[in-house]
Structure formats: C-alpha cells, structure tokens
Design an enzyme around this catalytic site. Sequence first.
Site, mmCIF file in Angstrom:
data_model
loop_
_atom_site.group_PDB
_atom_site.id
_atom_site.type_symbol
_atom_site.label_atom_id
_atom_site.label_comp_id
_atom_site.label_asym_id
_atom_site.label_seq_id
_atom_site.Cartn_x
_atom_site.Cartn_y
_atom_site.Cartn_z
ATOM 1 N N GLY A 230 0.728 -1.220 -0.049
ATOM 2 C CA GLY A 230 0.052 -0.098 0.011
ATOM 3 C C GLY A 230 0.885 1.287 -0.236
ATOM 4 N N SER A 263 1.777 -2.471 4.514
ATOM 5 C CA SER A 263 2.107 -1.143 4.364
ATOM 6 C C SER A 263 3.391 -0.597 3.771
ATOM 7 C CB SER A 263 1.727 -0.274 5.471
ATOM 8 O OG SER A 263 2.939 -0.568 6.372
ATOM 9 N N ASP A 264 3.279 0.594 3.062
ATOM 10 C CA ASP A 264 4.892 1.096 2.869
ATOM 11 C C ASP A 264 5.312 1.454 4.152
ATOM 12 O OD1 ASP A 264 6.216 3.104 0.136
ATOM 13 O OD2 ASP A 264 6.912 2.303 1.937
ATOM 14 N N TRP A 265 6.553 1.827 4.226
ATOM 15 C CA TRP A 265 7.181 1.876 5.624
ATOM 16 C C TRP A 265 7.107 3.274 6.397
ATOM 17 C CZ3 TRP A 265 7.644 -2.333 3.513
ATOM 18 C CH2 TRP A 265 8.297 -3.541 4.161
ATOM 19 N N GLY A 266 6.051 3.025 7.303
ATOM 20 C CA GLY A 266 5.425 4.357 7.799
ATOM 21 C C GLY A 266 4.302 4.886 7.385
#
Length: 723
Positions: A230, A263-266
């Site tokens: 995402g 998720s993408d990171w953060g």
Amino acid sequence: MKNRFILLLFAIPFLACNNQVKEKKGKIMEGANVEATIDSLINLMTVEEKIEMIHAKSPFVSSGVKRLGIPDLIMSDGPYGVRLEQGDDYAPKPNVDDEATYLPKGLTLASTWNAELGYEFGKVLGSEAKERGKNIILGPGVNITRSPLNGRNFEYLGEDPYLSSIMAVGYIKGVQDQGVAACVKHYLANNQEFHRTTVNVLMSERALREIYLPAFKAAVQDGKVLAVMGSYNKFRGQYCTHNQYLINDVLKKEIGFNGLLVSDWGAVHNSREAMLNGTDLEMGTDISMMPKPDYNKFFMADSALALVKNGEIPLSVLDDKIRRILRVMFKTSMANNNKTGERNTKEHQQTALKIAEEGIVLLKNDNILPLNMESVKSIAVIGDNATHKHSMGGGSSQIKAKYEITPLEGLKTVCGNNVKISYAAGYKLSKNNEIDEKLIAEAVKLAKSSEIAIVVGGWIQNWSVSTWSDNVLDSEDTDKPNMNMPFGQDKLIQEVIKANPNTIVVLIGGGPVDMNLWVNQAKGIIQAWYPGMEGGNALANIISGKINPSGKLPMTFPKKLEDCPAHKLGEFPGKNDVVNYFDDIFVGYRYYDTYKVAPQFSFGHGLSYTSFEYSDLKLVADGKNVKVSFSVKNTGKKEGAEVTQVYVNDVEASVKRPEKELKGFSKVFLAVGESKKVEMVLNESAFSFYDETKKSWVMEPGEFKIMVGSSSSDIRQTKSIKL
Ligand code: GLC
C-alpha cells in the site's frame, strides 16, 4: 510438559506441510490442504500471538509464532537487486557479505519490451533473495509515469498500463518460481514524490480503471503476486494503505487478491482504519520512533489488540490478516526448503548485461553509429556520468553492487589498443548547479583533437557512493525541479558539438531531458537509463556495433515540460496537498497523439542498425476477438530485433477515447533477409473502455482501427474492422 506436547502436536501441521511438500518433490502445497492447515494453526493461536504477527518487530522483519513453529517473515528491498543489510536503525550494517547483482533499473527492463527477459530478471532477483534468506522481495514497482519529473520514474515501467502489466507479470513469475514472494508496489497512484506521505490524489474512475489500476490487476490475476504494498499517499481522501475502496472493495473483493497487503514503511496512520480497511501487515512505523522504537506502539499492536479485545474489531477480521500472512509462507519456500538461491554468479551478471543491451534505446543516428573500432583513431569521452556509479543511489532501491562497469570502462574494453580513448569530466556535480567553464574548455579541447566525441550526461542519483541522504534529482523522496539537465551540461554539449560535429550524446537517467538546445546538432543520441552493473559494457557493445540496439521508449519524451499533459491539463505536484489528475486517461502518447502535440521522441520509439519491413496485415473477427497477423522482414545488413507494436483506435465511441492505445506487442529476432509472421489475438478487453455510469467495461459495437508499427508514431500498416 503440556505446552511441549501442544508444540509438538501443532507444530506438526507446519512441519508436516514441510514433509508433505518434500514428498511432493518440492511441489509447494496448494489449495485445500494449505487452507486447512492455516485454519488449524489460526485456531491454536492466542489473540496476542496474532497481533504480534501483523506488525514489524524490526525494520524488515515481522513476527511468526515460535510456539507453533511459525517463522518470522523477512523482507528486503529492492526492485532490481537485493539491498544491503541494515541494522535496527536502518543504517547499513558494516562488515556484511551483502554485495549483490545490480540489475538494470526498472525503465531499462521496460525498454526491452521482452516479456521473457522480465522473467529472467525476476529469476535472478528471486534466486539472490533466496540466497540472502529473504521471504519477500519488495518489487516490482509499477507506478505509471505521469510526469517526467517524478523522482522514482527510474524504478518503474513507464507510461503505458499494458506494457507495464506484461513486464511486471514476467518479473513476478520469475521471482516467485524461486520460492520467494514478490511484492508489487506502490498501490496506488504514487506518481510523485513531492509530499508523497500526505498528498491526496483525486482522479476519475476511468483514469483509475484504464491507467493506474491495470498493472496491479495483472500482477494479481496473471502474475499471482503474493504481496501488494500500500502506498504512502491518499486516494480520494483516505490513505491508500488503509483504503476501504482500493483495498477491500477493488483489490481483495473485485480482483480477488488473497495474498498479503503490506504497508509502505510508515504509511499506516490509524489503528481502526488499518484493521478494518485491509492492511494485513504494518511496517516501518519505527522510522518515526527512532532512535528507540517501541514496536508495541505500532498502530496494529497494542491499540489494535485493545480494539479486538473490546469487540470493536471482530476476531474474524484479525484472522483474515493471519490467513493472508500464512498463505505467503505456505506458497513460498518457507514451507519447503527445496530452493537454494545463488548470488553474484556469472549467469546473473550475464542476465544483467543482456537486459541492458536490449534496454538501451538508440534515439537518433545520423550515420554516425555504430563506430567502426577498426578504423576510428581517437575518441574523446566526456562527462561525469561516464565514470559515475549509480547503484547506491535512488533511495530504498539502492544496491551494493558486486561491481559496476562505467561507460568509460566499457568503451575502453571495446576500443582495445587500436583506438586512442581519452576522458574529460566536462562538468562537475554541485548543489547549486554552477557551470565550470574550465572543465568545458578542457572537454572542448579534447573533442577538437579527437575523431569522435561521446558526451555521457543526464541525471544523477547520489553525490557520492553514499546512501539515502545524498540523493538528488532521480531519486525517491524528491521530484526533479524541471527537465533541464543540471551542472551546465547543455552548454557543454553545445560547445563540444561546435568543436566536433561527430558528437554522440549518451543520457543516463530515469526519463527525458529538455534537449532543444542540441538535439538537432548531435549526430547520435542514446538513452541508457540506469543500465545496471554491466551497463558500461552494454553501452559500449551498442556503440561499437557488437550488439544491434532494439530498445524502445516505454514513455514519451516531450519536447518541453509544458507539453506534458500532467502539467498542461492536470496538476503536478498539486497544491495544499491535493493533486487533481485532470489529465485523466490522457497520459503519455494517449495525450500527445490525441491532442496532436508532437513529442521529441515517441512512446515505442527506438532505432536499429538494420531496417524492418511490415506487410500482409490481416484481421479476422472471431466473435468479440480479432485475430491479427502480419509479417516483418529484416531488410537491412545486420541481424536485429524489432518490437512490433499493435495499437487500437475506437472510431465510433460514445465517450472520448485516445487516438490509439497499445494492446499488443511482439519482439521478433530476425537474421538478415529473414521474415517472420506475427500472430496475436486481441480479445474484448482490447476494444473496451470503462463506463463510469455502468461501472463496468464496455465494448461498443462499431468500427475499430488496428495499427501496427515500429513505434506509436511510426505506424506501418493499418486496417479497420467492424465488431
Ligand atoms: C520506502 C519505499 C518502498 C520501500 C520501503 C522499504 O519508503 O517507498 O518502495 O520498499 O520504504 O524500504
């Protein structure tokens, strides 16, 4: 004792799965027995153990359940090579054996227009990921090139959804056949880096369905991709990573994705939304907690546990996440260790060379290329990019390459002893773009005294062989300010051409530059993208004629930025954190051809050292399908490959449709004088558009034009057909 018994009893499914898999000679478990095994494991897990599984425990690892023999899940970047090892603070780990094969960066692969090479690319990447103990490799990136300024265009596959889909599917199958999960990214509409973690993308449903969704849909339905990432941005007001419409309705329900949405990171910002809107695994929230991250403070940790315990989040929602994570484990070689990867092998490096040779694009050739290394006496190689190494640049996709052959090194190899080759930097990297007249003068002097001048310029990704923080221009987390080449390169090129008209310009980079000041004077122009560890050799093999170029542009090169639809019709990068895609479906050649705006170089353009003739285009309607056939002949003096492209135009449409859309292509390799017949079937989807009122794809009966050509603007045969 009891616990140990439980462990033995219930680790069995996992272990048994292992044995069963071994019995099936490594055939990865499929279908009912995986689901049954997963259900049995879920029934034995505590809710706390389940929560532990849905968020990170360190930068690139999420927890398993030791008690049940479920291993941790280990991920790694990047899209074209396994990234160097990082510590819990994301800093590179010192003294680690993590050098890797540095494959050509995204656009180079796309420019090959060769689906088989997509598979070969993925096979190398998957094998090296396996060897490094990774279960998921975070690639391919398939975001559409909407503007030439997007800092991450280099990582992706260009402006066309069909080309991106075909290349991504090959790559994904190549990776996953090595027992490693691919992770297609960034879902979706992450088409700029400016304010990427906050910008809200607004687009029509047609633009979503016809342009920005197709590559992800193909990755899932054709590539069977096991993971999707995402993206950071919002889509119609909700973060993509926990977006009810994009993830639950479209990706999982409509498209049928049953793998893992990470998720993408953060990129996760809300516990309830993440739990209810389809996020299965939260990564990277530790970045904002440095230097002492608390993994229990992730959105999908303690606060999610509380929501489940108080009944706000049904347990079934949590179980679905666990099921998806376990599916990845069972469908990769985590469930069977019958795959052992390899790293830094000669074969892998040869694949990198082959992809670069087929991906480098010959844009212009006024009888100067190939150079005859038997007769040429002297060559001046000019430009920092002739010696600059790019593998560590670009952001998270960085690679600690086993080696990286620069253009100068490659040219020296092909020149051998009979050609005098000399070098001048011509320009220097400076944060404020100053022009160094002294360097230009040196380069001009060298050009004047040489038979041929080759200027190697373009964009750069990092100031030195450092990592993240020094990235500039062509990189994650930043967009380019404009299409002008930095560091006074335009002046350099003009001066060099004045001194020596036999000048070839080689462009390194992730997209077009404004070349108006010298495009008509340069005799040869080559687009080399970021061609990987063997890039210097591939470039030299093309310049010397050892290899006949066959690359084709996967994106349009506009004459100037103002011509670009994202800037002319739409917004880029938007304002007040909202970006309207008013350019809608008119992205790339769909715009330039429909609105009659002549580009510098067209989508699908790329020259060869030989010539090809097209003939006998035939169309045979078969219900809603059309059988297309035509012949291609090599009418020149060198063997070569031609990417034959098939475009469709809907002549009588009730909605505005592009003047042409790519719906098929085939790369044919032909000896001198050889002719081959190309056949393909265009099915209903090739003629349909997405009807926003009917909320479905529609093929309106009527006349369609089928165009076959060597590029979107070099159409060789056209026929119409009534459907
Ligand atoms: C980055 C990128 C993504 C990458 C991830 C892990 O911010 O957007 O492509 O895979 O974080 O490094």
